[in-house]
Write a protein that holds these residues in place. Structure first.
Motif, PDB file in Angstrom:
ATOM      1  N   ILE A 153      36.898  79.484  44.576  1.00 55.82           N
ATOM      2  CA  ILE A 153      36.408  78.038  44.876  1.00 55.82           C
ATOM      3  C   ILE A 153      35.365  78.295  45.847  1.00 55.82           C
ATOM      4  N   LEU A 154      35.331  79.331  46.836  1.00 61.37           N
ATOM      5  CA  LEU A 154      34.409  79.396  48.154  1.00 61.37           C
ATOM      6  C   LEU A 154      32.886  79.631  47.476  1.00 61.37           C
ATOM      7  N   LYS A 155      32.958  80.033  46.426  1.00 61.23           N
ATOM      8  CA  LYS A 155      31.656  80.450  45.596  1.00 61.23           C
ATOM      9  C   LYS A 155      31.096  79.302  45.122  1.00 61.23           C
ATOM     10  N   LEU A 156      31.723  78.349  44.937  1.00 65.24           N
ATOM     11  CA  LEU A 156      31.322  76.939  44.207  1.00 65.24           C
ATOM     12  C   LEU A 156      30.261  76.161  45.229  1.00 65.24           C
ATOM     13  N   PRO A 157      29.347  75.549  44.454  1.00 64.31           N
ATOM     14  CA  PRO A 157      28.423  74.633  45.345  1.00 64.31           C
ATOM     15  C   PRO A 157      28.989  73.699  46.143  1.00 64.31           C
ATOM     16  N   PRO A 158      28.642  72.793  47.154  1.00 69.65           N
ATOM     17  CA  PRO A 158      29.164  71.770  47.799  1.00 69.65           C
ATOM     18  C   PRO A 158      29.951  70.832  46.818  1.00 69.65           C
ATOM     19  N   VAL A 159      28.923  70.594  45.935  1.00 67.32           N
ATOM     20  CA  VAL A 159      29.297  69.235  45.064  1.00 67.32           C
ATOM     21  C   VAL A 159      30.702  69.511  44.461  1.00 67.32           C
ATOM     22  N   GLN A 195      32.940  71.961  45.279  1.00 66.00           N
ATOM     23  CA  GLN A 195      33.792  72.041  46.373  1.00 66.00           C
ATOM     24  C   GLN A 195      34.470  70.512  46.594  1.00 66.00           C
ATOM     25  N   ALA A 196      33.509  69.616  46.577  1.00 62.65           N
ATOM     26  CA  ALA A 196      34.268  68.170  47.048  1.00 62.65           C
ATOM     27  C   ALA A 196      35.073  67.704  45.580  1.00 62.65           C
ATOM     28  N   LEU A 197      34.767  68.176  44.667  1.00 65.15           N
ATOM     29  CA  LEU A 197      35.410  67.734  43.342  1.00 65.15           C
ATOM     30  C   LEU A 197      36.749  68.388  43.507  1.00 65.15           C
ATOM     31  N   VAL A 198      36.630  69.689  43.829  1.00 67.34           N
ATOM     32  CA  VAL A 198      38.222  70.278  44.178  1.00 67.34           C
ATOM     33  C   VAL A 198      39.035  69.930  45.083  1.00 67.34           C
ATOM     34  N   ARG A 199      38.566  69.222  46.129  1.00 69.35           N
ATOM     35  CA  ARG A 199      39.257  68.463  47.148  1.00 69.35           C
ATOM     36  C   ARG A 199      39.880  67.272  46.393  1.00 69.35           C
ATOM     37  N   LEU A 234      43.444  73.789  51.277  1.00 63.54           N
ATOM     38  CA  LEU A 234      42.037  74.045  50.673  1.00 63.54           C
ATOM     39  C   LEU A 234      40.856  73.424  51.394  1.00 63.54           C
ATOM     40  N   GLN A 235      41.161  72.050  51.913  1.00 61.06           N
ATOM     41  CA  GLN A 235      40.060  71.463  52.675  1.00 61.06           C
ATOM     42  C   GLN A 235      39.551  72.311  53.783  1.00 61.06           C
ATOM     43  N   GLY A 236      40.878  72.612  54.606  1.00 59.44           N
ATOM     44  CA  GLY A 236      40.444  73.228  55.763  1.00 59.44           C
ATOM     45  C   GLY A 236      39.727  74.528  55.477  1.00 59.44           C
ATOM     46  N   VAL A 237      40.360  75.377  54.588  1.00 62.41           N
ATOM     47  CA  VAL A 237      39.701  76.554  54.080  1.00 62.41           C
ATOM     48  C   VAL A 237      38.279  76.629  53.960  1.00 62.41           C
ATOM     49  N   ILE A 238      37.932  75.475  53.159  1.00 62.00           N
ATOM     50  CA  ILE A 238      36.535  75.200  52.659  1.00 62.00           C
ATOM     51  C   ILE A 238      35.667  74.817  53.933  1.00 62.00           C
ATOM     52  N   GLU A 239      36.176  74.090  54.919  1.00 65.58           N
ATOM     53  CA  GLU A 239      35.444  73.818  55.977  1.00 65.58           C
ATOM     54  C   GLU A 239      35.144  74.799  56.771  1.00 65.58           C
ATOM     55  N   ARG A 240      36.228  75.816  57.079  1.00 59.25           N
ATOM     56  CA  ARG A 240      36.033  76.793  58.101  1.00 59.25           C
ATOM     57  C   ARG A 240      35.002  77.697  57.454  1.00 59.25           C
ATOM     58  N   HIS A 241      35.290  77.954  56.181  1.00 61.00           N
ATOM     59  CA  HIS A 241      34.136  78.817  55.409  1.00 61.00           C
ATOM     60  C   HIS A 241      32.622  78.284  55.514  1.00 61.00           C
ATOM     61  N   ALA A 242      32.620  77.135  55.198  1.00 58.84           N
ATOM     62  CA  ALA A 242      31.138  76.505  55.584  1.00 58.84           C
ATOM     63  C   ALA A 242      30.575  76.523  56.854  1.00 58.84           C
ATOM     64  N   GLU A 243      31.653  76.480  57.901  1.00 66.29           N
ATOM     65  CA  GLU A 243      31.152  76.666  59.398  1.00 66.29           C
ATOM     66  C   GLU A 243      30.571  77.931  59.606  1.00 66.29           C
TER      67      GLU A 243
END
Length: 435
Positions: free
Chosen positions: A397-403, A405-409, A417-426
């Motif tokens: 999931i973290l390899k997906l483009p931002p768009v 990843q938003a669909l995942v959420r 998952l939202q927290g994991v994605i946000e921490r990874h993006a940061e």
């Protein structure tokens, strides 16, 4: 009542199969196919198995039986290639493969006496080629496909050969594989039982890695080394067969050497060409009309019906024909280049590269996301997801483009998952800033 129980057992198995992105639409034909492969008891048990690799202890817990009894059942299913098995850190693990590419193919990768392969072939043909719901769902739903065409390396012009990555070269996949098995072509074996097989070589189904290891140990594939496998690849190319591999960059599990008359993927490529049911190569054939002799050899060889003959409109030579190309249908396999005697066809890079998932976890997550099935991978109600499986899914999931990843959420509504994605993006933004 027995008929009702039978129906419920196979319905449960069908429901389980359809939790996976590569599912199978329920139908009476599918029930008959599953009844040839699984007993009613097995169908009921397998319908309860988790999506991710599991141990005999986990199966025993789900089935509420002793572990030794669960182990015997799992071993019997693995011996018949209905499950795949492997050793991991000293622990025996099993996984239920999808129908395709999976246990449908495995059932016909060798001649067997334990199932009626003639009856199975007829049912599979009817289910795949006449009902069509399964094949259209398999090759049309979403944008990420199970497989991709692999370019004929010898047909790529020297000026463009550096554009071909190793994962796009069948020869490199073979050289890098740690385990290789070969079996009977499922498609041609099936058509042979129907009296409609072509004369192409039969032993051309190549499997690699853990899938090869399981199939070899249970006698469904023959172990070979890379040298012999490269010889088989060359033989396949001499028969103008098209290489169709798993749609991943690393850890390919299969390469099929496909004929256009029997292979379901190539049949789908022709039937549903407007939606690109299989991923093409990163090349496209280019025809120089002035060099074309109109012999028609490329038409006979093209698996996608991307070339046709028309009149050359030459008054002095009314019999003269020339080829015209439909670029939208071209798969970029290079077979037409191989057979053209007048060097009128060349391969050129596509304007836009075809994106290939990094690995099988990445591909499965993309397919599940596009088909609205991602929740089945994250939260498997039949068993707790192991840390390894969860890590693989979240990593994909973290390899997906931002768009996406938003669909995942939005699909999962998961704060975790939202927290994991946000921490990874940061972390990624900080890394980019530093370097």
């Amino acid at each position: 009542m027995p008929h009702l129980n039978r129906h419920n057992a196979y319905s449960s198995l069908m429901e389980r199969l359809n939790r996976f992105p590569q599912g199978a639409p329920p139908s009476e034909l599918l029930t008959k196919i599953l009844a040839l492969l699984f007993t009613e008891k097995e169908a009921k048990l397998v319908g309860q198995l988790p999506m991710h690799p599991f141990s005999p202890a986990k199966a025993a817990e789900i089935w509420r039986v002793r572990e030794v009894e669960a182990f015997r059942t799992l071993e019997d299913l693995a011996k018949r290639a209905l499950l795949l098995d492997a050793e991991h850190d000293g622990e025996k693990l099993y996984v239920l493969p999808p129908p395709m590419a999976g246990f449908f193919e495995f059932s016909l990768m060798r001649v067997r006496a334990d199932i009626d392969q003639a009856a199975l072939s007829l049912l599979l043909y009817q289910y795949l080629n006449q009902e069509q719901e399964f094949i259209s769902r398999l090759f049309i739903e979403g944008r990420t496909r199970i497989g991709r065409i692999m370019v004929g390396e010898n047909e790529v012009p020297p000026a463009h050969i550096t554009r071909v990555y190793n994962y796009e070269r069948a020869s490199e996949v073979i050289k890098e594989a740690k385990k290789i098995g070969v079996g009977t072509c499922y498609c041609r074996h099936k058509m042979q039982h129907l009296g409609r097989a072509c004369a192409a070589p039969m032993e051309t189904c190549m499997v690699f890695g853990p899938v090869a290891d399981s199939l070899i140990r249970h006698g469904h594939a023959r172990a070979i080394d890379s040298v012999k496998c490269l010889d088989l690849l060359q033989q396949a190319r001499e028969h103008n067969l098209v290489q169709f591999g798993e749609n991943v960059q690393g850890g390919l599990s299969f390469i099929c050497n496909c004929c256009s008359c029997c292979c379901e993927a190539l049949i789908a490529a022709r039937k549903f060409c407007n939606v690109q049911p299989v991923h093409s190569t990163n090349f496209i054939a280019e025809l120089t009309a002035t060099e074309c002799s109109g012999c028609g050899r490329c038409i006979d060889a093209c698996p996608a019906e991307a070339v046709r003959l028309i009149s050359a409109n030459a008054p002095q030579h009314p019999w003269l024909r020339r080829c015209v190309q439909d670029s939208e249908r071209c798969l970029g396999c290079g077979v037409c280049v191989r057979v053209c005697r007048s060097a009128a066809i060349t391969l050129k890079p596509r304007a836009e590269r075809v994106i290939t998932p990094v690995d099988s976890a990445h591909r499965i997550v993309l397919m599940a996301l596009e088909q609205g099935k991602l929740q089945h991978l994250i939260w498997d109600n039949r068993a707790l997801v192991s840390h390894r499986a969860m890590a693989a899914i979240v990593g994909a999931i973290l390899k997906l483009p931002p768009v996406k990843q938003a669909l995942v959420r939005s699909q999962l509504g998961s704060h975790y998952l939202q927290g994991v994605i946000e921490r990874h993006a940061e972390r990624s933004s900080k890394t980019c800033y530093r370097y």
